[in-house]
Design a protein around this motif. Structure first.
Motif, PDB file in Angstrom:
ATOM      1  N   GLY A 107       0.832  -1.189   0.000  1.00  0.00           N
ATOM      2  CA  GLY A 107       0.000   0.000   0.000  1.00  0.00           C
ATOM      3  C   GLY A 107       0.872   1.245   0.000  1.00  0.00           C
ATOM      4  O   GLY A 107       2.098   1.179   0.106  1.00  0.00           O
ATOM      5  N   GLY A 108       0.252   2.389  -0.135  1.00  0.00           N
ATOM      6  CA  GLY A 108       1.009   3.635  -0.139  1.00  0.00           C
ATOM      7  C   GLY A 108       0.285   4.716  -0.916  1.00  0.00           C
ATOM      8  O   GLY A 108      -0.781   4.486  -1.500  1.00  0.00           O
ATOM      9  N   THR A 109       0.853   5.902  -0.906  1.00  0.00           N
ATOM     10  CA  THR A 109       0.279   7.042  -1.620  1.00  0.00           C
ATOM     11  C   THR A 109       1.263   7.567  -2.644  1.00  0.00           C
ATOM     12  O   THR A 109       2.482   7.475  -2.457  1.00  0.00           O
ATOM     13  CB  THR A 109      -0.086   8.170  -0.636  1.00  0.00           C
ATOM     14  N   TRP A 110       0.739   8.112  -3.705  1.00  0.00           N
ATOM     15  CA  TRP A 110       1.579   8.694  -4.758  1.00  0.00           C
ATOM     16  C   TRP A 110       0.769   9.794  -5.435  1.00  0.00           C
ATOM     17  O   TRP A 110      -0.318   9.539  -5.978  1.00  0.00           O
ATOM     18  CB  TRP A 110       1.974   7.629  -5.768  1.00  0.00           C
ATOM     19  N   PHE A 111       1.255  11.014  -5.377  1.00  0.00           N
ATOM     20  CA  PHE A 111       0.576  12.160  -5.962  1.00  0.00           C
ATOM     21  C   PHE A 111       1.470  12.795  -7.015  1.00  0.00           C
ATOM     22  O   PHE A 111       2.611  13.170  -6.729  1.00  0.00           O
ATOM     23  CB  PHE A 111       0.225  13.193  -4.889  1.00  0.00           C
ATOM     24  N   ASP A 112       0.948  12.912  -8.228  1.00  0.00           N
ATOM     25  CA  ASP A 112       1.690  13.467  -9.357  1.00  0.00           C
ATOM     26  C   ASP A 112       1.025  14.786  -9.764  1.00  0.00           C
ATOM     27  O   ASP A 112      -0.055  14.792 -10.357  1.00  0.00           O
ATOM     28  CB  ASP A 112       1.687  12.478 -10.521  1.00  0.00           C
ATOM     29  N   SER A 113       1.660  15.884  -9.430  1.00  0.00           N
ATOM     30  CA  SER A 113       1.070  17.200  -9.685  1.00  0.00           C
ATOM     31  C   SER A 113       1.232  17.605 -11.146  1.00  0.00           C
ATOM     32  O   SER A 113       2.351  17.749 -11.654  1.00  0.00           O
ATOM     33  CB  SER A 113       1.730  18.247  -8.781  1.00  0.00           C
ATOM     34  N   LYS A 114       0.103  17.751 -11.839  1.00  0.00           N
ATOM     35  CA  LYS A 114       0.056  18.233 -13.219  1.00  0.00           C
ATOM     36  C   LYS A 114      -1.112  19.203 -13.328  1.00  0.00           C
ATOM     37  O   LYS A 114      -2.184  18.860 -13.844  1.00  0.00           O
ATOM     38  CB  LYS A 114      -0.080  17.085 -14.212  1.00  0.00           C
ATOM     39  N   PRO A 115      -0.938  20.422 -12.852  1.00  0.00           N
ATOM     40  CA  PRO A 115      -2.066  21.362 -12.750  1.00  0.00           C
ATOM     41  C   PRO A 115      -2.651  21.810 -14.078  1.00  0.00           C
ATOM     42  O   PRO A 115      -3.740  22.382 -14.102  1.00  0.00           O
ATOM     43  CB  PRO A 115      -1.448  22.553 -11.999  1.00  0.00           C
ATOM     44  N   CYS A 315      -4.438  17.989 -10.615  1.00  0.00           N
ATOM     45  CA  CYS A 315      -4.430  18.979  -9.548  1.00  0.00           C
ATOM     46  C   CYS A 315      -4.589  18.232  -8.224  1.00  0.00           C
ATOM     47  O   CYS A 315      -5.680  17.808  -7.873  1.00  0.00           O
ATOM     48  CB  CYS A 315      -5.563  19.980  -9.746  1.00  0.00           C
ATOM     49  N   VAL A 316      -3.506  18.052  -7.485  1.00  0.00           N
ATOM     50  CA  VAL A 316      -3.520  17.157  -6.328  1.00  0.00           C
ATOM     51  C   VAL A 316      -3.348  17.894  -4.998  1.00  0.00           C
ATOM     52  O   VAL A 316      -3.190  17.255  -3.951  1.00  0.00           O
ATOM     53  CB  VAL A 316      -2.408  16.090  -6.465  1.00  0.00           C
ATOM     54  N   ASP A 317      -3.393  19.217  -4.994  1.00  0.00           N
ATOM     55  CA  ASP A 317      -3.166  19.963  -3.749  1.00  0.00           C
ATOM     56  C   ASP A 317      -4.183  19.598  -2.675  1.00  0.00           C
ATOM     57  O   ASP A 317      -3.842  19.373  -1.513  1.00  0.00           O
ATOM     58  CB  ASP A 317      -3.215  21.472  -4.015  1.00  0.00           C
ATOM     59  N   GLY A 318      -5.454  19.527  -3.063  1.00  0.00           N
ATOM     60  CA  GLY A 318      -6.501  19.253  -2.096  1.00  0.00           C
ATOM     61  C   GLY A 318      -6.419  17.857  -1.515  1.00  0.00           C
ATOM     62  O   GLY A 318      -6.483  17.671  -0.301  1.00  0.00           O
ATOM     63  N   ILE A 319      -6.246  16.846  -2.381  1.00  0.00           N
ATOM     64  CA  ILE A 319      -6.237  15.467  -1.887  1.00  0.00           C
ATOM     65  C   ILE A 319      -4.986  15.174  -1.073  1.00  0.00           C
ATOM     66  O   ILE A 319      -5.029  14.436  -0.084  1.00  0.00           O
ATOM     67  CB  ILE A 319      -6.387  14.468  -3.059  1.00  0.00           C
ATOM     68  N   SER A 320      -3.864  15.763  -1.443  1.00  0.00           N
ATOM     69  CA  SER A 320      -2.642  15.539  -0.668  1.00  0.00           C
ATOM     70  C   SER A 320      -2.754  16.145   0.724  1.00  0.00           C
ATOM     71  O   SER A 320      -2.183  15.627   1.688  1.00  0.00           O
ATOM     72  CB  SER A 320      -1.433  16.135  -1.405  1.00  0.00           C
ATOM     73  N   GLN A 321      -3.528  17.217   0.858  1.00  0.00           N
ATOM     74  CA  GLN A 321      -3.677  17.874   2.146  1.00  0.00           C
ATOM     75  C   GLN A 321      -4.706  17.174   3.035  1.00  0.00           C
ATOM     76  O   GLN A 321      -4.496  17.017   4.250  1.00  0.00           O
ATOM     77  CB  GLN A 321      -4.082  19.334   1.939  1.00  0.00           C
ATOM     78  N   PHE A 322      -5.838  16.752   2.442  1.00  0.00           N
ATOM     79  CA  PHE A 322      -6.940  16.215   3.238  1.00  0.00           C
ATOM     80  C   PHE A 322      -7.023  14.692   3.223  1.00  0.00           C
ATOM     81  O   PHE A 322      -7.882  14.122   3.899  1.00  0.00           O
ATOM     82  CB  PHE A 322      -8.269  16.799   2.740  1.00  0.00           C
ATOM     83  N   CYS A 323      -6.175  14.033   2.466  1.00  0.00           N
ATOM     84  CA  CYS A 323      -6.233  12.570   2.343  1.00  0.00           C
ATOM     85  C   CYS A 323      -6.183  11.856   3.697  1.00  0.00           C
ATOM     86  O   CYS A 323      -7.027  10.987   3.965  1.00  0.00           O
ATOM     87  CB  CYS A 323      -5.116  12.073   1.437  1.00  0.00           C
ATOM     88  N   PRO A 324      -5.243  12.165   4.600  1.00  0.00           N
ATOM     89  CA  PRO A 324      -5.205  11.451   5.888  1.00  0.00           C
ATOM     90  C   PRO A 324      -6.483  11.610   6.697  1.00  0.00           C
ATOM     91  O   PRO A 324      -6.976  10.633   7.291  1.00  0.00           O
ATOM     92  CB  PRO A 324      -3.998  12.081   6.598  1.00  0.00           C
TER      93      PRO A 324
END
Length: 334
Positions: A107-115, A315-324
């Motif tokens: 398992g794990g998280t991976w965020f690729d920012s491409k706004p 656009c991953v700013d929101g999910i990276s911040q609120f994911c936990p």
């Protein structure tokens, strides 16, 4: 991200930093290691089994010597042919030894920012059953049909899954969600089940909450509300009617695909390659019929017992911040 320890987590494409290692010698070594006679699977549809053996022998397969000495119990015949023995003992009920290498789910998280992209893609996955877990495999196949999903636009029609949960509870309720579909990737000893979805930028944190709710809801006991129940969700745990409809759709898809000779051929080859035996369609139907709503609930609950795999691109700013926080609200481990 799901199998970071290697095996299934290894890249399918060569990383740019290792291209210099792709020499003639390394490619030759790779070919000799994996493209060996004892790893060959020959599949045929619409031909007598003995006739297939004779065709293989006549075309030189019987003259191929194994790359490595076989154990005493598996020695080839006096002519040094491994192929005659394997094919002569083949058939619908036979099992052929298949090499294995255990995978490790992390398992794990991976965020690729491409706004600059038009849509943000979000994947939420969990460890599920592999092909070696026969009952679990059918449970998650039915669960995938029950959740269903697709794109925000569909022409409809029979068999399109328009009454599946991800259509009625997600796509029909949220105009900003572009697509939402359940997936199940099956491997020999492991699987990955989850939901993939896409939306317009700046909604990705809400999208993650929506798909997490659906996983949590289907794991709930029928009639029991999950922690974040939306007002239009009439009930939570899978009903007998939902499960019966999902099973019928799965059986329909299976039998319609097997009407094609090309699909039959590929299915035969893949089953022998992966499990060493052929499971007839009749046996698959029996396994599907045996699935109950309680099996679905338990299967979904087992998903939540493993660490989640969360991927996002765009656009991953929101999910990276609120994911936990969102994951914790739904009982999802990260």
């Amino acid at each position: 991200a799901a199998f970071r320890s290697g095996t299934l987590g290894n890249p399918l494409l060569c990383p740019i930093g290792q291209l210099h290692r792709a020499t003639v010698d390394s490619l030759t070594e790779y070919h000799e290691r994996w493209y060996r006679p004892e790893r060959i699977v020959v599949a045929a549809i619409g031909v007598d089994h003995q006739q297939l053996i004779n065709l293989c022998i006549d075309n030189g397969f019987a003259d191929l010597a194994p790359s490595h000495p076989a154990p005493a119990a598996d020695q080839s015949d006096s002519n040094g042919s491994w192929f005659r023995k394997i094919l002569a003992t083949g058939g619908a009920n036979s099992r052929i030894a298949v090499p294995s290498c255990k995978s490790v789910y992390t398992g794990g998280t991976w965020f690729d920012s491409k706004p600059d992209v038009d849509f943000t893609q979000v994947y939420l996955g969990f460890k599920s059953a592999g092909i070696d877990n026969e009952h679990g495999l059918y449970v998650y196949a039915v669960l995938q049909m029950l959740l269903g999903g697709g794109g925000s636009f569909s022409a409809g029609g029979p068999g399109k899954g328009m009454y599946s949960r991800l259509y009625t509870r997600v796509l029909n309720q949220h105009a900003w969600i572009e697509s939402c579909v359940a997936f199940h990737h099956c491997y020999t000893d492991a699987g990955l089940f989850g939901i993939s979805a896409s939306c317009r930028p700046r909604n990705e944190h809400a999208l993650f909450d929506v798909i997490a709710t659906e996983i949590e809801a289907v794991a709930a006991t029928s009639g029991k509300r999950s922690s974040f129940r939306r007002p239009y969700a009439s009930q939570e745990g899978a009903s007998l009617f939902e499960v019966k409809r999902a099973k019928n759709q799965l059986k329909s898809n299976l039998l319609m695909n097997l009407e094609s000779r090309m699909v039959q051929l590929e299915d035969l080859g893949r089953q022998i390659q992966v499990s060493g035996r052929k499971v007839p369609a009749e046996a698959m139907i029996q396994h599907i019929e045996a699935i109950t709503p309680e099996d679905i609930r338990k299967g979904a609950a087992e998903l939540l017992a493993s660490p989640a795999t969360v991927l996002a691109q765009g656009c991953v700013d929101g999910i990276s911040q609120f994911c936990p926080q969102v994951a914790a609200n739904h009982g999802i481990k990260l």
